[in-house]
Design a protein around this motif. Structure first.
Motif, mmCIF file in Angstrom:
data_model
loop_
_atom_site.group_PDB
_atom_site.id
_atom_site.type_symbol
_atom_site.label_atom_id
_atom_site.label_comp_id
_atom_site.label_asym_id
_atom_site.label_seq_id
_atom_site.Cartn_x
_atom_site.Cartn_y
_atom_site.Cartn_z
ATOM 1 N N ALA A 29 0.968 -1.135 -0.006
ATOM 2 C CA ALA A 29 -0.023 0.112 0.115
ATOM 3 C C ALA A 29 0.938 1.116 0.008
ATOM 4 N N LEU A 30 0.339 2.320 -0.713
ATOM 5 C CA LEU A 30 1.076 3.403 -0.760
ATOM 6 C C LEU A 30 0.500 4.481 0.153
ATOM 7 N N ALA A 31 1.260 5.194 1.274
ATOM 8 C CA ALA A 31 0.532 6.127 2.226
ATOM 9 C C ALA A 31 1.688 7.296 2.227
ATOM 10 N N LEU A 218 -7.990 -8.060 -4.638
ATOM 11 C CA LEU A 218 -6.995 -7.395 -3.741
ATOM 12 C C LEU A 218 -5.599 -7.323 -4.499
ATOM 13 N N ALA A 219 -5.253 -8.468 -5.357
ATOM 14 C CA ALA A 219 -4.070 -8.575 -6.017
ATOM 15 C C ALA A 219 -3.915 -7.197 -7.095
ATOM 16 N N ALA A 220 -5.151 -6.972 -7.709
ATOM 17 C CA ALA A 220 -5.052 -5.603 -8.591
ATOM 18 C C ALA A 220 -4.906 -4.622 -7.561
ATOM 19 N N ILE A 221 -5.455 -4.394 -6.663
ATOM 20 C CA ILE A 221 -5.081 -3.156 -5.692
ATOM 21 C C ILE A 221 -3.763 -3.091 -5.340
ATOM 22 N N GLY A 222 -3.133 -4.194 -5.152
ATOM 23 C CA GLY A 222 -1.550 -4.241 -4.829
ATOM 24 C C GLY A 222 -0.943 -3.846 -5.852
ATOM 25 N N LYS A 223 -1.102 -4.187 -7.237
ATOM 26 C CA LYS A 223 -0.433 -3.616 -8.485
ATOM 27 C C LYS A 223 -0.673 -2.153 -8.709
ATOM 28 N N ILE A 224 -1.819 -1.668 -8.273
ATOM 29 C CA ILE A 224 -2.122 -0.245 -8.448
ATOM 30 C C ILE A 224 -1.080 0.470 -7.561
ATOM 31 N N SER A 225 -1.012 0.079 -6.345
ATOM 32 C CA SER A 225 0.055 0.722 -5.241
ATOM 33 C C SER A 225 1.510 0.665 -6.079
ATOM 34 N N LEU A 226 1.891 -0.501 -6.795
ATOM 35 C CA LEU A 226 3.443 -0.511 -7.281
ATOM 36 C C LEU A 226 3.317 0.537 -8.143
ATOM 37 N N GLN A 227 2.323 0.686 -9.197
ATOM 38 C CA GLN A 227 2.398 1.606 -9.963
ATOM 39 C C GLN A 227 2.316 3.115 -9.601
ATOM 40 N N ALA A 228 1.501 3.122 -8.703
ATOM 41 C CA ALA A 228 1.044 4.657 -8.126
ATOM 42 C C ALA A 228 2.295 5.150 -7.176
ATOM 43 N N LYS A 230 5.353 4.850 -8.420
ATOM 44 C CA LYS A 230 6.255 5.375 -9.640
ATOM 45 C C LYS A 230 5.780 6.846 -10.120
ATOM 46 N N PHE A 231 4.290 7.033 -9.991
ATOM 47 C CA PHE A 231 3.736 8.141 -10.381
ATOM 48 C C PHE A 231 3.992 9.285 -9.379
ATOM 49 N N LEU A 232 3.857 8.738 -8.243
ATOM 50 C CA LEU A 232 4.098 9.848 -7.011
ATOM 51 C C LEU A 232 5.602 10.119 -7.230
ATOM 52 N N GLU A 233 6.483 9.390 -7.273
ATOM 53 C CA GLU A 233 7.860 9.699 -7.366
ATOM 54 C C GLU A 233 8.289 10.446 -8.688
ATOM 55 N N ALA A 234 7.471 10.487 -9.807
ATOM 56 C CA ALA A 234 7.728 11.100 -11.046
ATOM 57 C C ALA A 234 6.874 12.288 -10.853
ATOM 58 N N SER A 235 6.223 12.735 -9.842
ATOM 59 C CA SER A 235 5.085 13.583 -9.705
ATOM 60 C C SER A 235 4.013 13.929 -10.748
ATOM 61 N N LYS A 239 -1.701 10.860 -13.651
ATOM 62 C CA LYS A 239 -1.767 9.262 -13.719
ATOM 63 C C LYS A 239 -1.914 8.824 -12.074
ATOM 64 N N LEU A 240 -1.458 9.444 -11.281
ATOM 65 C CA LEU A 240 -1.719 8.917 -9.798
ATOM 66 C C LEU A 240 -3.168 9.006 -9.478
ATOM 67 N N GLY A 241 -3.780 10.116 -9.935
ATOM 68 C CA GLY A 241 -5.055 10.365 -10.082
ATOM 69 C C GLY A 241 -6.141 9.498 -10.377
ATOM 70 N N GLU A 242 -5.938 8.847 -11.915
ATOM 71 C CA GLU A 242 -6.472 7.825 -12.451
ATOM 72 C C GLU A 242 -6.598 6.613 -11.552
ATOM 73 N N LEU A 243 -5.288 6.257 -11.005
ATOM 74 C CA LEU A 243 -5.039 4.945 -10.098
ATOM 75 C C LEU A 243 -5.964 5.110 -9.053
ATOM 76 N N MET A 244 -5.888 6.186 -8.486
ATOM 77 C CA MET A 244 -6.821 6.533 -7.244
ATOM 78 C C MET A 244 -8.433 6.101 -7.632
ATOM 79 N N ASN A 245 -8.595 6.727 -8.673
ATOM 80 C CA ASN A 245 -10.081 6.557 -9.030
ATOM 81 C C ASN A 245 -10.394 4.857 -9.216
ATOM 82 N N ILE A 246 -9.303 4.263 -10.019
ATOM 83 C CA ILE A 246 -9.602 2.590 -10.285
ATOM 84 C C ILE A 246 -9.760 2.004 -8.782
ATOM 85 N N ASN A 247 -8.650 2.500 -7.809
ATOM 86 C CA ASN A 247 -8.874 1.797 -6.595
ATOM 87 C C ASN A 247 -10.208 2.164 -5.876
ATOM 88 N N GLN A 248 -10.824 3.272 -5.884
ATOM 89 C CA GLN A 248 -11.829 3.448 -5.533
ATOM 90 C C GLN A 248 -13.065 2.360 -5.819
#
Ligand code: MEV
Length: 323
Positions: A29-31, A218-228, A230-235, A239-248
Motif C-alpha cells: 500500500a502507498l501512504a 486484492l491483487a489488482a489493488i496491490g498492483k495499483i500501489s506499485l504503479q502509484a 512510480k507516479f508519485l515519485e515522478a510527480s 496518472k496517480l489520480g487515475e489510479l486512485m479512481n480505479i482503486n476507489q
C-alpha cells in the motif's frame, strides 16, 4: 531516573493513497504522512500513577502504573494507557507520569489519529526520561495499542506516523518514497465515524465467502500501489489520480464504500480533482482528492455542498518529533 520538567512530542496523521484493506492481506500500500498532527505532553505525576487527559474526548482519568486484570478502562483512553504502560515497561521505569493529549486529527475517520496519538505518546514518555528510542522501537511499541484499537491492523498507520513522508508498506517492510510536498491533498470528512476493526472484519467475511473473486481484486489493488509509487515519485499526478479512481471502484466492490463517501468522491472529481477515493477503512470517515493548487478551494466548497468537512493539507516529511 532523571526527568525534564515536561516534554511535548508530536506525530502526523496519515493518508493512504492506494492499497487500504489489500495491505491487510500482505499486499503493498502507498501512504503519506499529512500535515495534521497529534501533540502529547508528558510531565511528572507524583502519586506513582498515570494521569491521562485527552482533550479530544474531554476525558481525564488516573490509572495505576501496573494494570491488573480487574481494571476497567474507558474505551477511548485504553490505547493511550497501553502506550504509556508499554513504554514504561520497556524502559524499566516505575515513576508516574501525567499525559496530556491534544490532537487536531478527527477520530475514527481514516486519518490515523489513534496511531499518531500513540506514536507521540511513546516518544514523549521516553524523551521525558531522557531516553532516545529508535524509530523502529517507537513503531513497535505504538503498534501494541493499535492492536487494541483495530484488532489485527497491518501496522501501516503507526509506521507512516513515525517516519513521515511517503511510504510503500508491505508486511511490516517499508520503502521510503520520494515525494513532492507541493501537491495539495484535499481531505473530505463524511463526519460519519466507523471502526477500522469492523470494516476489516467485513472484508474478511466477504473474502471467505467469495475467495476466488476477492483474491484477484486484492491483487489488482496491490498492483495499483506499485504503479502509484512510480507516479508519485515522478510527480505524475494525472496518472496517480487515475489510479486512485480505479482503486476507489475496487474498494466499492469490496463493500467498504458508502453513499456519503461516493457523494464526496464525485463532488471532488467534478470540481476538477485528478482523482479521488475513500482513504482508510471506509464505511464512513474520509476521502482524499489529489488536485492542482488552483482547484483546491473549489473542491473544498463542493465537499461542503455535498455534506462533508474539507481539510486542505500537504504531505509532510516530518514524522514523530519533539516540539
Ligand atoms: C487502516 O488505516 C487501513 C486498513 O488497511 C487497515 C490496516 O491496514 O490495518 C483498512
Amino acid at each position: 531516573m532523571i526527568s525534564m520538567e515536561e516534554v511535548t512530542a508530536s506525530a502526523p496523521g496519515k493518508c493512504i493513497l492506494t492499497g487500504e484493506h489489500s495491505v491487510v492481506y500482505g499486499l503493498p500500500a502507498l501512504a503519506v504522512a499529512i500535515d495534521i498532527r497529534a501533540k502529547v505532553t508528558v510531565k511528572s505525576y507524583e502519586n506513582g500513577a498515570t494521569l491521562i487527559h485527552a482533550k479530544q474526548f474531554n476525558k481525564k482519568v488516573c490509572l495505576p502504573l501496573k494494570p491488573d486484570r480487574n481494571l476497567t478502562i474507558d474505551k477511548d483512553l485504553q490505547p493511550i494507557y497501553v502506550s504509556v504502560v508499554k513504554t514504561l515497561e520497556f524502559l524499566k521505569i516505575k515513576d508516574g507520569v501525567e499525559v496530556l493529549i491534544d490532537s487536531s486529527l478527527p477520530e475514527a475517520s481514516g486519518l490515523g489519529s489513534s496511531a499518531a496519538v500513540s506514536v507521540a505518546t511513546v516518544k514523549a514518555v521516553s524523551e521525558f526520561f531522557g531516553i532516545h528510542l529508535k524509530e523502529s522501537e517507537i513503531s513497535t511499541l505504538s503498534f501494541e495499542s493499535e492492536k487494541i484499537v483495530h484488532g489485527s491492523p497491518s501496522g501501516i498507520d503507526n509506521t507512516v506516523s513515525v517516519y513521515g513522508g511517503g511510504i510503500l508498506f508491505k508486511r511490516g517492510r517499508i520503502l521510503k518514497v520520494k515525494t513532492s510536498n507541493n501537491i495539495p491533498l484535499i481531505i473530505g470528512d463524511t463526519l460519519k465515524k466507523r471502526s477500522t476493526g469492523g470494516m476489516v472484519s467485513k472484508v474478511r467475511e466477504n473474502y471467505l465467502k467469495y475467495t476466488a473473486i476477492f483474491k484477484p481484486i486484492l491483487a489488482a489493488i496491490g498492483k495499483i500501489s506499485l504503479q502509484a509509487k512510480k507516479f508519485l515519485e515522478a510527480s505524475d499526478f494525472h496518472k496517480l489520480g487515475e489510479l486512485m479512481n480505479i482503486n476507489q471502484a475496487l474498494l466499492e466492490s469490496l463493500g467498504v464504500s458508502s453513499i456519503e463517501l461516493e457523494k464526496l468522491v464525485y463532488a471532488a472529481r467534478e470540481a476538477g480533482a485528478y482523482g479521488a477515493k475513500l482513504t482508510g477503512a471506509g464505511g464512513g470517515g474520509c476521502i482524499v482528492a489529489l488536485a492542482p493548487l488552483a482547484r483546491c478551494q473549489n473542491i473544498a466548497s463542493k465537499i461542503i455542498e455535498a455534506g462533508g468537512k474539507p481539510y486542505i493539507t500537504r504531505i509532510t516529511d516530518t514524522g514523530v518529533k519533539i516540539e
